[in-house]
Design a protein around this motif. Structure first.
Motif, mmCIF file in Angstrom:
data_model
loop_
_atom_site.group_PDB
_atom_site.id
_atom_site.type_symbol
_atom_site.label_atom_id
_atom_site.label_comp_id
_atom_site.label_asym_id
_atom_site.label_seq_id
_atom_site.Cartn_x
_atom_site.Cartn_y
_atom_site.Cartn_z
ATOM 1 N N GLY A 156 0.759 -1.352 -0.043
ATOM 2 C CA GLY A 156 -0.052 -0.032 -0.058
ATOM 3 C C GLY A 156 0.498 1.208 0.120
ATOM 4 O O GLY A 156 0.255 2.313 -0.132
ATOM 5 N N GLY A 157 2.429 1.254 0.080
ATOM 6 C CA GLY A 157 3.125 2.170 0.031
ATOM 7 C C GLY A 157 3.363 2.776 1.403
ATOM 8 O O GLY A 157 4.415 3.595 1.393
ATOM 9 N N ALA A 158 3.035 2.258 2.467
ATOM 10 C CA ALA A 158 3.540 2.680 3.884
ATOM 11 C C ALA A 158 4.759 2.090 4.018
ATOM 12 O O ALA A 158 5.472 1.278 3.869
ATOM 13 N N VAL A 159 5.641 3.115 4.713
ATOM 14 C CA VAL A 159 7.116 2.995 4.951
ATOM 15 C C VAL A 159 7.039 2.431 6.358
ATOM 16 O O VAL A 159 6.727 2.937 7.515
ATOM 17 N N VAL A 160 7.592 1.088 6.465
ATOM 18 C CA VAL A 160 7.710 0.477 7.901
ATOM 19 C C VAL A 160 9.240 -0.122 8.045
ATOM 20 O O VAL A 160 9.277 -0.610 9.141
ATOM 21 N N GLY A 161 10.152 0.501 7.547
ATOM 22 C CA GLY A 161 11.643 0.245 7.814
ATOM 23 C C GLY A 161 12.390 1.248 6.941
ATOM 24 O O GLY A 161 12.210 1.550 5.897
ATOM 25 N N HIS A 162 13.461 1.594 7.582
ATOM 26 C CA HIS A 162 14.704 2.397 7.010
ATOM 27 C C HIS A 162 16.172 1.738 7.316
ATOM 28 O O HIS A 162 16.094 1.294 8.429
ATOM 29 N N LEU A 163 16.973 2.315 6.397
ATOM 30 C CA LEU A 163 18.362 1.983 6.537
ATOM 31 C C LEU A 163 18.958 3.112 6.101
ATOM 32 O O LEU A 163 18.945 3.553 4.673
ATOM 33 N N TYR A 164 19.526 4.234 6.867
ATOM 34 C CA TYR A 164 20.251 5.432 6.174
ATOM 35 C C TYR A 164 22.001 5.163 6.567
ATOM 36 O O TYR A 164 22.200 4.622 7.570
ATOM 37 N N PHE A 165 22.390 5.816 5.572
ATOM 38 C CA PHE A 165 24.046 5.507 5.524
ATOM 39 C C PHE A 165 24.427 6.789 4.434
ATOM 40 O O PHE A 165 24.037 7.536 4.007
ATOM 41 N N ALA A 166 25.835 6.718 4.750
ATOM 42 C CA ALA A 166 26.718 7.583 3.698
ATOM 43 C C ALA A 166 28.076 7.032 3.419
ATOM 44 O O ALA A 166 28.571 6.285 4.352
ATOM 45 N N LEU A 167 28.658 7.340 2.020
ATOM 46 C CA LEU A 167 30.088 6.745 2.126
ATOM 47 C C LEU A 167 31.013 7.829 3.106
ATOM 48 O O LEU A 167 30.640 8.716 3.278
ATOM 49 N N SER A 168 32.156 7.242 3.528
ATOM 50 C CA SER A 168 32.852 7.623 4.461
ATOM 51 C C SER A 168 33.461 8.992 4.291
ATOM 52 O O SER A 168 33.445 9.840 5.072
ATOM 53 N N GLU A 169 33.563 9.457 2.854
ATOM 54 C CA GLU A 169 34.328 10.728 2.567
ATOM 55 C C GLU A 169 33.243 11.829 2.993
ATOM 56 O O GLU A 169 33.376 12.972 2.799
ATOM 57 N N GLN A 170 31.892 11.361 2.755
ATOM 58 C CA GLN A 170 30.978 12.429 3.179
ATOM 59 C C GLN A 170 30.226 12.348 4.439
ATOM 60 O O GLN A 170 29.284 13.050 4.775
ATOM 61 N N ALA A 171 30.279 11.263 5.034
ATOM 62 C CA ALA A 171 29.577 10.775 6.117
ATOM 63 C C ALA A 171 29.665 11.709 7.294
ATOM 64 O O ALA A 171 31.053 12.194 7.452
ATOM 65 N N LEU A 172 28.920 11.920 8.258
ATOM 66 C CA LEU A 172 29.032 12.928 9.346
ATOM 67 C C LEU A 172 28.905 11.709 10.519
ATOM 68 O O LEU A 172 28.081 11.402 11.097
ATOM 69 N N PHE A 173 30.272 11.340 10.821
ATOM 70 C CA PHE A 173 30.616 10.270 11.751
ATOM 71 C C PHE A 173 31.698 10.547 12.493
ATOM 72 O O PHE A 173 32.823 11.124 12.002
ATOM 73 N N PRO A 174 31.667 10.469 13.851
ATOM 74 C CA PRO A 174 32.959 10.896 14.757
ATOM 75 C C PRO A 174 34.063 9.847 14.669
ATOM 76 O O PRO A 174 34.558 9.751 15.823
#
Length: 263
Positions: free
Chosen positions: A59-77
Motif C-alpha cells: 500500500g506504500g506505507a514505509v515500515v523500515g529504513h536504513l540510512y547511510f553515507a560513504l565515509s568521505e561524506q559521512a557525518l561520523f565521529p
C-alpha cells in the motif's frame, strides 16, 4: 507472508525524505516538530551527507529504513578511509520484526555496497539494550574493531579485510569564565535523529528563562564542525554532556538549575 512481503527502495528525492524516520510512525510521535525538522534535513542533505533505503508495504506505507553515507561524506565521529559505507541507523517497525524483513533490508544495502566496490561497512553500535546493540550486527559478519566505553565500532569487510579508523576526540571542554555566566551550553545541531532533535529544539526556550546566567552556543553540524569539535550531536553543559535526547522541558530545566547551584 508473501502478500505482506515488502519492497526495498533507494531514497531518491524530497518525496522519500518526507516519509523518513518510520521509527516515529508506530504511534503518534511526541516529537512532531523534531520529526519535521529531521525530514527537512534529510531532504536538504540527501545524496550528500545521507543516503538510504525505505521498506514499503504494497500500500506504500514505509515500515523500515536504513540510512547511510560513504565515509568521505559521512557525518561520523571517526576518521575513516575513503570508500567505506557508514551505516547511521537501521529500523523496522516492531510489528514487522522477526519476520525476516530486517534482514531483507540489510541484505539489499550490503549487496549494493559490494557491487559498487565499497571496501566494507562500519557502524557505531553499543552494548546498551535498545541502542544499536552489537548483538544485532555480529551475526551478520561484523567485528568490533574499536571500543570506547559503551560505544563499539564494528566493521563488516566486503572488498577489503581491514580498515583504518581513528575515533575523533571531543573538544567541547569550555565552560563559563570567571566573569561570565555561570552556565555555558554548547549544542551540536545535527537533525539526524528526531529523538535527539526534540531536546535541541526545547533547549533554547528553557535556557532563555535563566537570563544572563546562561549562555547558549549553537553549532550546526557540518564536516568542518565535526573535525573542530569531534562529535556529531549532543548538549554539553559546562563542557560535559548531560542530556542524551528526548528529555522534557522540566528535565532540561532541572539540569540547568543544578549547574547554577540548585535554585
Amino acid at each position: 507472508m508473501n502478500e505482506l512481503r515488502p519492497q526495498i527502495q533507494r531514497l531518491e528525492g524530497t518525496g522519500d525524505a518526507d516519509q523518513a524516520y518510520c521509527c516515529m510512525g508506530e504511534v503518534p510521535t511526541p516529537y512532531p516538530q523534531a520529526l519535521c525538522a529531521c525530514r527537512d534535513w534529510m531532504s536538504d542533505n540527501l545524496g550528500r551527507h545521507v543516503e538510504g533505503y525505505h521498506m514499503r508495504l504494497a500500500g506504500g506505507a514505509v515500515v523500515g529504513h536504513l540510512y547511510f553515507a560513504l565515509s568521505e561524506q559521512a557525518l561520523f565521529p571517526y576518521r575513516l578511509e575513503e570508500n567505506a559505507g557508514v551505516m547511521y541507523c537501521e529500523w523496522v517497525q516492531q510489528r514487522y520484526q522477526k519476520q525476516g524483513f530486517g534482514r531483507l533490508l540489510y541484505d539489499t544495502f550490503e549487496a549494493d555496497m559490494d557491487e559498487a566496490g565499497v571496501k566494507g561497512i562500519v557502524i557505531e553500535g553499543t552494548d546498551l539494550p535498545g541502542q544499536m546493540h552489537i548483538d544485532h550486527f555480529l551475526p551478520r559478519g561484523f567485528n568490533v574493531i574499536q571500543e570506547s566505553g559503551h560505544q563499539k565500532l564494528l566493521y563488516r569487510p566486503l572488498n577489503q579485510d581491514q580498515i583504518t579508523a581513528e575515533r575523533l576526540q571531543p573538544r567541547l571542554l569550555s565552560g563559563p569564565s570567571e566573569t561570565g555566566p555561570s552556565v555555558e551550553i554548547v549544542v551540536l545541531r545535527g537533525y539526524m535523529c528526531p529523538y535527539d532533535t526534540a531536546t535541541l529544539m526545547l533547549l533554547p526556550g528553557v535556557a532563555q528563562e535563566f537570563g544572563d546566567r546562561v549562555r547558549l552556543r549553537q553549532v550546526p553540524l557540518t564536516r568542518q564542525s565535526l573535525l573542530d569539535y569531534g562529535v556529531t550531536s549532543g548538549v554539553f553543559i559546562n563542557g560535559v554532556q548531560k542530556l542524551a535526547g528526548g528529555e522534557s522541558e522540566e528535565a532540561i530545566r532541572q539540569v540547568i538549575r543544578e549547574e547554577i547551584g540548585g535554585e
